[in-house]
Each structure stands twice: as structure tokens, then as C-alpha cells.
Design a protein around this motif. Structure first.
Motif, PDB file in Angstrom:
ATOM      1  N   ALA A 361       0.821  -1.208   0.000  1.00 49.52           N
ATOM      2  CA  ALA A 361       0.000   0.000   0.000  1.00 49.52           C
ATOM      3  C   ALA A 361       0.857   1.261   0.000  1.00 49.52           C
ATOM      4  CB  ALA A 361      -0.935  -0.006   1.207  1.00 49.52           C
ATOM      5  N   THR A 362       1.857   1.311   0.876  1.00 51.00           N
ATOM      6  CA  THR A 362       2.678   2.512   0.995  1.00 51.00           C
ATOM      7  C   THR A 362       3.500   2.747  -0.257  1.00 51.00           C
ATOM      8  OG1 THR A 362       2.814   2.209   3.387  1.00 51.00           O
ATOM      9  CG2 THR A 362       4.450   3.650   2.360  1.00 51.00           C
ATOM     10  N   GLN A 363       4.165   1.691  -0.739  1.00 52.32           N
ATOM     11  CA  GLN A 363       5.014   1.859  -1.912  1.00 52.32           C
ATOM     12  C   GLN A 363       4.207   2.212  -3.152  1.00 52.32           C
ATOM     13  OE1 GLN A 363       7.158  -1.865  -1.927  1.00 52.32           O
ATOM     14  NE2 GLN A 363       8.789  -1.069  -0.621  1.00 52.32           N
ATOM     15  N   TYR A 364       3.032   1.604  -3.320  1.00 54.63           N
ATOM     16  CA  TYR A 364       2.230   1.923  -4.494  1.00 54.63           C
ATOM     17  C   TYR A 364       1.666   3.339  -4.405  1.00 54.63           C
ATOM     18  CZ  TYR A 364      -0.847   1.433  -8.462  1.00 54.63           C
ATOM     19  OH  TYR A 364      -1.448   1.617  -9.677  1.00 54.63           O
ATOM     20  N   ALA A 365       1.308   3.777  -3.207  1.00 54.70           N
ATOM     21  CA  ALA A 365       0.807   5.141  -3.039  1.00 54.70           C
ATOM     22  C   ALA A 365       1.879   6.162  -3.420  1.00 54.70           C
ATOM     23  CB  ALA A 365       0.354   5.366  -1.599  1.00 54.70           C
ATOM     24  N   VAL A 366       3.105   5.899  -3.006  1.00 57.51           N
ATOM     25  CA  VAL A 366       4.199   6.810  -3.343  1.00 57.51           C
ATOM     26  C   VAL A 366       4.454   6.798  -4.845  1.00 57.51           C
ATOM     27  CG1 VAL A 366       6.667   7.256  -3.069  1.00 57.51           C
ATOM     28  CG2 VAL A 366       5.289   6.631  -1.083  1.00 57.51           C
ATOM     29  N   SER A 368       2.395   5.929  -7.309  1.00 60.44           N
ATOM     30  CA  SER A 368       1.279   6.490  -8.068  1.00 60.44           C
ATOM     31  C   SER A 368       1.208   8.002  -7.920  1.00 60.44           C
ATOM     32  CB  SER A 368      -0.041   5.858  -7.623  1.00 60.44           C
ATOM     33  OG  SER A 368      -0.294   6.106  -6.252  1.00 60.44           O
ATOM     34  N   SER A 369       1.663   8.528  -6.782  1.00 63.17           N
ATOM     35  CA  SER A 369       1.730   9.976  -6.622  1.00 63.17           C
ATOM     36  C   SER A 369       2.873  10.551  -7.444  1.00 63.17           C
ATOM     37  CB  SER A 369       1.925  10.335  -5.145  1.00 63.17           C
ATOM     38  OG  SER A 369       0.820   9.934  -4.374  1.00 63.17           O
TER      39      SER A 369
END
Length: 421
Positions: A361-366, A368-369
Motif C-alpha cells: 500500500a505505501t510503496q504503491y501510493a508513493v 502512483s503519486s
């Protein structure tokens, strides 16, 4: 110029990681007990979107463009917050074997909503004006509110003691035992939530390759972000009515995007993620060359038209009333949306392959941002570029913006980066 600058409000989506921990961990008074963590944040976000859209409808741009910009910023903020809550609800509401179906349903809903909010809004605006259009969009948010109230709150899985006791956090706390308890807890949360994912990513790929990957992600979608904010204005300046743009986008653009997404998934599965990325980028470049051709051929300025003789094959005709036919528009919208579908699907597959199960979740959020941030920063200048270059050269400029990403992609492929297809 104002249209291009207002596009900067979309930067809110690129910074949603900053308040995602609040949505994830903080319960809203009363609502948290009645609806649960996910649904309460979804409801608040949807009500915020509705209020901001209604206020935009009741504002007069000739009187205060600042007021409209502030409410547009509010729409972006609440929409980004809704994304955070919905993504969490979607992941927690289904088991791992059903996540693919949940993601597919989410994409279909997202694309449908995007079509309604763009093509549908234009059709309504052409018939009844923009005030009615925005009020209609605000009213449609009630569908999301009703859905939020009807769905079930997911049962959140409790982390095991082993997962909570990450060694980095344990070591960090041991070295700061003299700190007050609240400082230790705050620091431990930051170390576990921020430092861990970053160290994992750079540890797996090494600093050099990791930076190369991040540079590629941040440049891959420059073209479609920068050109996308000016396409509707381009159609109108070409002589098409709001209704024509809306109808063509509905019957050609939306299905083409869905087809492109499916085709992109098949391509990634058959020939691999890196080749899918390459094909998606090439399709986007060709799409922008089509736009440049259309803009150059259909111009009204004699100097620009003089340069357009090589584009006389473009299938745009002028009828007896002097209006443009929809043939050229249908072709370019269909191809562009097909290219965007392949382009976006390949990038999502690539970014997903870069995450690890412990920090997905954290890595994909970063990631994708990151892929959206440079494009959204640059898209705010698109109005200035159109004024300076004209539409023909502007779309050639946006096509060239794909070149850095292509070069970085070729470099990555030669470095032999391993991705999960």
C-alpha cells in the motif's frame, strides 16, 4: 491560460499520501461508531464534493475566478480523500483471490464516472448552461452517498505481533528509551510507515537503479497529462459544439478506453510489462501526432495553414453551415482513448510489480503519486504553450515529452530489471 492554470488544482491527488495516514488511523466523531472507519470517511468526502460543486455552480467566473479556484481545490481535496477511503474499503472488503475482480469493477466505475463528468457535463452545458451542468454533477454525488450507506463496513484484519514488531522500529525505540512515551510512539510510527518502505525499495534495486526507475515513472505520462488539459478547448476552437464533443466522447472515447485497458492487460500478459510500456508510449506519441495534424490542417491562421499542405488527407470536412463534421473527431478520440487505455494499464502493471507484499500500500501510493506529480506541474503551463505555439506545434511538443520516458525505458530494459508479469 486560466484553463491551463486551473489544472494545477489536480496536484492535490499527487499529495494524497500526506494525509492518507489520517484517513487510515483517525476515527471521525460519531460517524466512526455509526458507519465504521472507511464508510465514515467516504461519506464526509462525498458530502464535501457535493457542496464544492454546488458552490462552483453558483459562482460567477467574471466576478471572482479566485472563488471558483478555491472550490475547485476543495473538489480535488475531497475527491482525493474519497480515493484513499474507497481504495482501503475495496482492499479490505475482499479476499486476495477476489482483488482482481474488485479492481476491474473499480476501473469500470471510474471510467464511467469520468465519462459522465466530462462528456455528460458538456452535453448538459450545451443544452442548459454550465450552472445547470455543475448542479447536476453535484446531485449525482448522491448516488455515491447512497452506496456508502448501503454497503457493509469491512472487517479490518488485526496485525499479528510478529508483523508489528518490525526490527527497524524495535532498534529505533531501543536507542531512544529516554524519550517520553508519546514521542517514542510517534517516532516509531514514522520509522515503520516511512523509513521501512523506502529502505526496502532502495535495498532491493540499489540506489542507482532505484533512482532510474523513479525517473522513468515520473516522465512516462508527461504527454497525456500536458495535452489532456487542453483537448476539450482544442475541440471547441476547431468548431465543434459542446454537444458534438460530448456525444463523440461518449460513443467512441469511453468504449475505446475500456477496450484499450483490456488490450493493455492482454499485451502485458503475452509479451511482458516492459514491451507493453514501450507499445503504450509509442501509441501515445502517434496519437499526439494525429492531434498535431488535425490542428495544423484545420487552422484559421494563413501562416499556419501554409505549413499544413502535407496534411490534406485529414478527414475533416466543412458543411454548408461552416461547421466541422464529426468524422475526424471520432477517429482521433477513439485512437487517443485506445492508446491511453494501453498506456495506463501497462504503467499500473509495472508499478504493481515494483512493490513487495510487506509494503504494497505505501510503496504503491508513493509511486502512483510520483508518476502524476511532474505531469500535473507541467500541465499548468499548457495554456501558455498553446498561446505561444498554436495547436499544431503544441501537440508536437507534447509528443516529444514522451521521448525521455522512452529513453529511460530502453535503459531499464538493458539493465535487465526484473518485473512480475
Amino acid at each position: 491560460m486560466s484553463i491551463g492554470m486551473l489544472a494545477w488544482v489536480g496536484l492535490m491527488y499527487s499529495f494524497k499520501w500526506a494525509w492518507a495516514p489520517i484517513v487510515d488511523r483517525v476515527g471521525l466523531p460519531v460517524l466512526d461508531r455509526l458507519l465504521g472507519r472507511r464508510r465514515s470517511w467516504m461519506l464526509v468526502a462525498q458530502v464535501g464534493i457535493m457542496i464544492c460543486l454546488a458552490n462552483i455552480a453558483l459562482s460567477d467566473p467574471s466576478q471572482s475566478i479566485v472563488r471558483i479556484a478555491l472550490f475547485a481545490l476543495g473538489v480535488a481535496f475531497f475527491s482525493a480523500t474519497q480515493d484513499i477511503a474507497i481504495d482501503a474499503w475495496r482492499i479490505e472488503s475482499a479476499t486476495a483471490d477476489k482483488q482482481g475482480a474488485m479492481a476491474a469493477a473499480y476501473q469500470i466505475g471510474y471510467r464511467t464516472a469520468l465519462m459522465v463528468a466530462s462528456a455528460g457535463a458538456l452535453i448538459i452545458a450545451d443544452e442548459s448552461g454550465f450552472r445547470t451542468s455543475y448542479l447536476t454533477m453535484a446531485a449525482l454525488v448522491s448516488i455515491g452517498i447512497a452506496t456508502t450507506l448501503l454497503v457493509r463496513e469491512p472487517i479490518r484484519r488485526l496485525l499479528t505481533e510478529a508483523e508489528l514488531r518490525e526490527q527497524r522500529v524495535v532498534d529505533w525505540l531501543a536507542a531512544r528509551a529516554h524519550w517520553p512515551q508519546w514521542m517514542q510512539k510517534t517516532g516509531a510510527w514514522i520509522v515503520g510507515a516511512v523509513v521501512g518502505p523506502v529502505m526496502d525499495f532502495f535495498g532491493r534495486y540499489g540506489v542507482g537503479l532505484a533512482l532510474l526507475i523513479l525517473a522513468f515513472i515520473s516522465t512516462y505520462r508527461l504527454t497525456d497529462y500536458v495535452m489532456g488539459t487542453m483537448t476539450n478547448t482544442f475541440y471547441i476552437d476547431m468548431g465543434f459544439t459542446l454537444k458534438e464533443v460530448g456525444v463523440v466522447a461518449k460513443f467512441f472515447g469511453w468504449p475505446s478506453t475500456l477496450i484499450g485497458a483490456v488490450v493493455g492487460g492482454v499485451i502485458v500478459a503475452k509479451i511482458g510489462t516492459l514491451r507493453g510500456l514501450l507499445l503504450g508510449s509509442l501509441l501515445i506519441i502517434v496519437s499526439n501526432v494525429f492531434y498535431a495534424t488535425m490542428g495544423a490542417y484545420a487552422c484559421d491562421v494563413p501562416l499556419e495553414c501554409a505549413r499544413a499542405g502535407m496534411f490534406d488527407f485529414w478527414p475533416r470536412q466543412i458543411d454548408a453551415r461552416g461547421d466541422a463534421t464529426d468524422l475526424g473527431l471520432a477517429i482521433i478520440v477513439s485512437f487517443d482513448n485506445l492508446a491511453l487505455g494501453v498506456h495506463g494499464t501497462a504503467l499500473i502493471a509495472f508499478m504493481s510489480s515494483l512493490t513487495t507484499a510487506r509494503y504494497t500500500a505505501t510503496q504503491y501510493a508513493v509511486l502512483s503519486s510520483l508518476y502524476a506529480l511532474p505531469g500535473k506541474l507541467l500541465m499548468g503551463t499548457s495554456g501558455f504553450m498553446v498561446d505561444a505555439l498554436g495547436y499544431g506545434d503544441f501537440f508536437l511538443y507534447t509528443a516529444v515529452l514522451s521521448v525521455p520516458g522512452l529513453l529511460l525505458l530502453l535503459w531499464l530494459s538493458r539493465r535487465g530489471i526484473a518485473v512480475r508479469n
